[in-house]
Design a protein around this motif. Structure first.
Motif, PDB file in Angstrom:
ATOM      1  N   VAL A  80    -108.751 116.428  52.592  1.00  0.00           N
ATOM      2  CA  VAL A  80    -109.805 117.166  53.396  1.00  0.00           C
ATOM      3  C   VAL A  80    -109.237 117.188  54.800  1.00  0.00           C
ATOM      4  N   HIS A  81    -109.081 118.093  55.345  1.00  0.00           N
ATOM      5  CA  HIS A  81    -108.593 118.282  56.833  1.00  0.00           C
ATOM      6  C   HIS A  81    -109.749 118.619  57.941  1.00  0.00           C
ATOM      7  N   LEU A  82    -109.875 118.222  58.965  1.00  0.00           N
ATOM      8  CA  LEU A  82    -111.050 118.495  60.028  1.00  0.00           C
ATOM      9  C   LEU A  82    -109.954 118.894  61.167  1.00  0.00           C
ATOM     10  N   ILE A 109    -108.618 113.714  57.053  1.00  0.00           N
ATOM     11  CA  ILE A 109    -109.730 112.733  57.195  1.00  0.00           C
ATOM     12  C   ILE A 109    -109.548 111.724  56.022  1.00  0.00           C
ATOM     13  N   ASN A 110    -109.379 112.090  54.697  1.00  0.00           N
ATOM     14  CA  ASN A 110    -109.662 111.251  53.744  1.00  0.00           C
ATOM     15  C   ASN A 110    -108.414 110.671  53.177  1.00  0.00           C
ATOM     16  N   GLU A 166    -116.622 117.310  66.357  1.00  0.00           N
ATOM     17  CA  GLU A 166    -115.732 116.878  65.306  1.00  0.00           C
ATOM     18  C   GLU A 166    -115.996 115.301  64.944  1.00  0.00           C
ATOM     19  N   ALA A 167    -116.421 114.279  65.918  1.00  0.00           N
ATOM     20  CA  ALA A 167    -116.565 113.124  65.665  1.00  0.00           C
ATOM     21  C   ALA A 167    -117.824 112.820  64.657  1.00  0.00           C
ATOM     22  N   VAL A 168    -118.869 113.542  64.904  1.00  0.00           N
ATOM     23  CA  VAL A 168    -120.159 113.647  63.968  1.00  0.00           C
ATOM     24  C   VAL A 168    -119.613 114.013  62.517  1.00  0.00           C
ATOM     25  N   VAL A 169    -118.945 115.317  62.312  1.00  0.00           N
ATOM     26  CA  VAL A 169    -118.694 115.754  61.002  1.00  0.00           C
ATOM     27  C   VAL A 169    -117.498 114.750  60.320  1.00  0.00           C
ATOM     28  N   GLU A 170    -116.779 114.233  61.102  1.00  0.00           N
ATOM     29  CA  GLU A 170    -115.646 113.107  60.481  1.00  0.00           C
ATOM     30  C   GLU A 170    -116.368 112.194  60.110  1.00  0.00           C
ATOM     31  N   VAL A 177    -114.611 122.811  63.389  1.00  0.00           N
ATOM     32  CA  VAL A 177    -115.931 123.005  63.963  1.00  0.00           C
ATOM     33  C   VAL A 177    -115.540 123.698  65.288  1.00  0.00           C
ATOM     34  N   ASP A 178    -116.441 124.358  66.023  1.00  0.00           N
ATOM     35  CA  ASP A 178    -116.399 124.796  67.317  1.00  0.00           C
ATOM     36  C   ASP A 178    -117.591 124.710  68.074  1.00  0.00           C
ATOM     37  N   GLU A 179    -117.577 123.876  69.087  1.00  0.00           N
ATOM     38  CA  GLU A 179    -118.901 123.582  70.122  1.00  0.00           C
ATOM     39  C   GLU A 179    -118.969 124.797  70.868  1.00  0.00           C
TER      40      GLU A 179
END
Length: 730
Positions: free
Chosen positions: A281-283, A288-289, A263-267, A140-142
């Motif tokens: 799954v990598h963020l 993450i998982n 990032e925090a929201v998607v995580e 993700v890129d804000e």
């Protein structure tokens, strides 16, 4: 040596890729050369060596690949969605899903399916390879307001991209499963494929103003393509270079959906819905998982520490579970579940009501978090996961299409009840400790379950009894097993404390005849027995009920037997006693008036002057007071309900009262009213004992005055003793 081989392979790959005459087939030399390289160090070691080379090569090449952005090089072909497809796209974008965040779940599920398809295809075609690890990468890129997800799975050809992405409701995963029929290894693959409907990809249009899909098939020699659409009714597709095998989706987020670039929201969303998919799954390069889906493992393979960690994860708790259940079945539904019972619950402190603790999954993807539909509300203290692979979900994967959920609920409820029943047999002490903490939930279950399930829930109840010591509890089955020969009913009494039960006038006869009585201490217990009514063929009967019929209660007690025998031998005395009893009962009825419905001579064997029957239960009385607001505006709003009064004409107080009623009618009336109030107190239905204090003081004052007067008379009538001194004349 391994490092050297990897560098050689990388060098060869770089040389071939840089060559102006390199063909797509030549560019796959890197992966096939590695697979065919012979390393004479044993089969197992050779496998490790290959993985090591591939891992090193992948790590070394990933950064190089990421530096090369995808680029459209071919002619752009513009295609229009059909009219029906445009309508469906509008429905998917605006109406199908209740929460926008589920687009993450749908895209992760699609990526997992793509990896699983590649894994299965490699079993029969060794040439298929992405050259990358079987992983899902999200970034993700804000700053750019983008969400990107990439898998290194099976990928798509141009025809497949047009077919799968250009047609809504065409599921590539479903078609893949249909082609698996009869193939070896198909069963395990079917269990891992998530997609069914072909609409999950389009959930991205809920949050994206433009979507780009870069894809390249894992088939050797395949080209890369770029598929682009803004969801308005058309899409473009063109050949692209620098496209990795697999699929990469780049979403330009709408202004109102910028939160999905955080990032925090998607995580949090990944952990909520997709924490248990089969592939990493990598963020933003962070895995993450990390939690394993333990319910997929064999019961004996799960360690105690794994249970503790998984329980803490699903329950959001820090304690250890006191009971755990691994439950799997294939009929009537394919269910894999892992359930836990905590050490304690929050409701015990009067805090917030417990939320349901079991989440519903289908093929490791969460469908409903803390589902209210899986278990009845009284089992809300149970924590865990239920995964049902063959749930007939609707298109949004949020609801069920038929009655399977009610069937699932029925199966799970029955299994949980049996689970707790088994725990009680295995370790009664541990279960009794559980019931002390969670007994209120079990009692709620007896009150709320249907007629078919209620008897099974009742097996979990535990109560103290007159036959055991304080603190020792038994089940209803244990009570039935040790009933006296010929006993028809199960007897109980609802009291706040054991001391009150043992001193109750209703209990005396049962104690004398050795009949066991259950002691129910909680207010809710009255509702429990009223809902349960009977256990098997045995009715639940309160010891304060009127006219109890039971062979074990017939006959005389040892205390009053001799007295009764004398009356039986003298018919005249018996008739006189009966007539006198009727006269006393009639006087009580006239004296108490509307407070009583009727007054009878009691047939109970008791040491108290009177008891009441056919009265409101204390619990019902309190509930009526709360509902009417009597506690705030006074008892006049809730008048006492008339009861039946049973008097013990053999009691000294009744006999003395009968003898003085004509001498002092006012005093006799006060005593009669006090006897009635005492009986109400013994039954636990006197709303406010303070109402009788004035009368009680008057009775005590009169009693003391009579006692003092009697002593004075005795002193006057007693002859005075004259003490004679030796030598004196009298």
């Amino acid at each position: 040596m391994l490092r050297s081989l990897a560098r050689t392979a990388l060098a060869a790959r770089a040389h071939i890729s840089a060559s102006p005459i390199a063909t797509p087939s030549a560019k796959t030399f890197y992966s096939t050369a590695l697979r065919s390289t012979a390393i004479p160090i044993g089969r197992k070691t050779g496998h490790i060596a290959y993985n090591s080379i591939r891992s090193f090569a992948t790590e070394s090449s990933t950064s190089a690949d990421q530096d090369q952005e995808e680029k459209v090089i071919g002619e752009t072909k513009k295609k229009t969605f059909q009219a029906e497809t445009r309508k469906l796209l509008d429905i998917v974008t605006h109406s199908l899903y209740s929460e926008k965040e589920v687009f993450v779940r749908e895209l992760v599920s699609n990526a997992s399916d793509a990896l699983e398809k590649l894994r299965h295809s490699q079993l029969t075609d060794a040439s298929l390879d992405s050259g990358k690890p079987m992983e899902i990468h999200i970034s993700v890129d804000e700053a750019k307001n983008t969400f990107t997800i990439q898998d290194f799975g099976i990928g798509m050809t141009e025809e497949e991209a047009i077919s799968n992405l250009g047609t809504i409701a065409r599921s590539g995963s479903k078609a893949f499963l249909e082609n698996l029929e009869g193939e070896s290894g198909a069963a395990s693959t079917k269990d891992k494929i998530i997609g069914q409907f072909g609409v999950g990809f389009y959930s991205a249009f809920m949050v994206g103003s433009e979507i780009k899909v870069y894809t390249r098939s894992a088939t050797p020699g395949s080209k890369g393509y770029c598929w682009t659409s803004d969801g308005s009714g058309s899409y473009e597709i063109a050949e692209a270079e620098n496209v990795a095998v697999g699929t990469k989706i780049v979403i330009k987020l709408r202004d109102e959906c910028k939160e999905y670039a955080k990032e925090a929201v998607v995580e949090a969303i990944i952990k909520k819905y997709s924490n248990f998919v089969d592939y990493p799954v990598h963020l933003n390069s962070k895995k993450i998982n990390a939690v394993q889906p333990l319910w997929t493992k064999d019961k004996n393979e799960i360690t105690e520490q794994e249970h503790i960690e998984f329980y803490r994860y699903v329950a959001g708790a820090w304690d250890n579970p006191q009971f755990k259940l691994v439950y799997k079945t294939d009929s009537p539904l394919a269910i894999s579940s892992l359930l836990y019972i905590p050490q304690r619950h929050m409701e015990v402190l009067g805090m917030q009501r417990e939320e349901p603790g079991v989440s519903l999954y289908s093929r490791k993807v969460m469908i409903q978090a803390k589902s209210k539909a899986l278990l009845p509300e009284w089992l809300r203290f149970v924590k865990g996961v239920v995964d049902c692979e063959d749930l007939p979900l609707n298109v949004s994967r949020e609801l069920l299409q038929d009655q399977s959920l009610s069937k699932l609920r029925q199966v799970l409820t029955g299994r949980v009840i049996k689970w707790m029943e088994n725990e009680a047999k295995v370790d009664p002490k541990a279960y009794n400790h559980f019931f002390e903490e969670f007994g209120t939930f079990i009692k709620e279950g007896v009150c709320t379950e249907n007629e078919a399930t209620r008897p099974n829930v009742a097996k979990l109840l535990r109560y103290e009894s007159s036959a055991g010591a304080s603190g020792d509890v038994i089940s209803l089955k244990e009570y039935v097993d040790r009933m006296k020969t010929g006993q028809e009913n199960i007897y109980y009494t609802c009291v706040p404390k054991r001391k009150f039960a043992e001193e109750s006038p209703y209990f005396e006869e049962f104690k004398e005849k050795g009949i066991e009585v259950l002691f129910l201490y909680d207010t809710v217990d009255e509702f429990v027995v009223n809902n349960l009514r009977q256990v098997g063929q045995h009715k639940l009967v309160s010891i304060d009920a009127a006219d109890i019929k039971d062979p074990v209660l017939e006959g005389s007690s040892s205390k009053d037997g001799a007295k009764d025998d004398k009356k039986e031998d003298d018919p005249i005395a018996k008739e006189e006693a009966k007539l006198e009893g009727e006269n006393i009962a009639e006087w009580f009825r006239d004296t108490l008036g509307m407070q009583v419905r009727k007054v009878d001579v009691s047939k109970r064997h008791m040491s108290h002057p009177a008891v009441v029957t056919e009265h409101d239960s204390p619990a019902v009385r309190k509930m009526m007071a709360m509902m009417s607001g009597a506690a705030k505006v006074g008892e006049d709003n809730l008048p006492p309900t008339p009861t039946n009064l049973e008097i013990n004409v053999q009691h000294p107080i009744i006999k003395k009262l009968w003898s003085v009623k004509n001498q002092d009618p006012a005093f006799a009336r006060q005593v009669a009213e006090q006897i009635y109030d005492n009986a109400l107190i013994a039954a636990g239905v006197l709303d406010d004992p303070r109402s009788m204090l004035k009368r009680l003081n008057t009775i005590m004052e009169a009693s003391l005055s009579a006692s003092a007067s009697s002593k004075s008379k005795d002193a006057v009538m007693q002859p005075k003793k004259i003490e004679v001194v030796e030598g004196e004349k009298v």
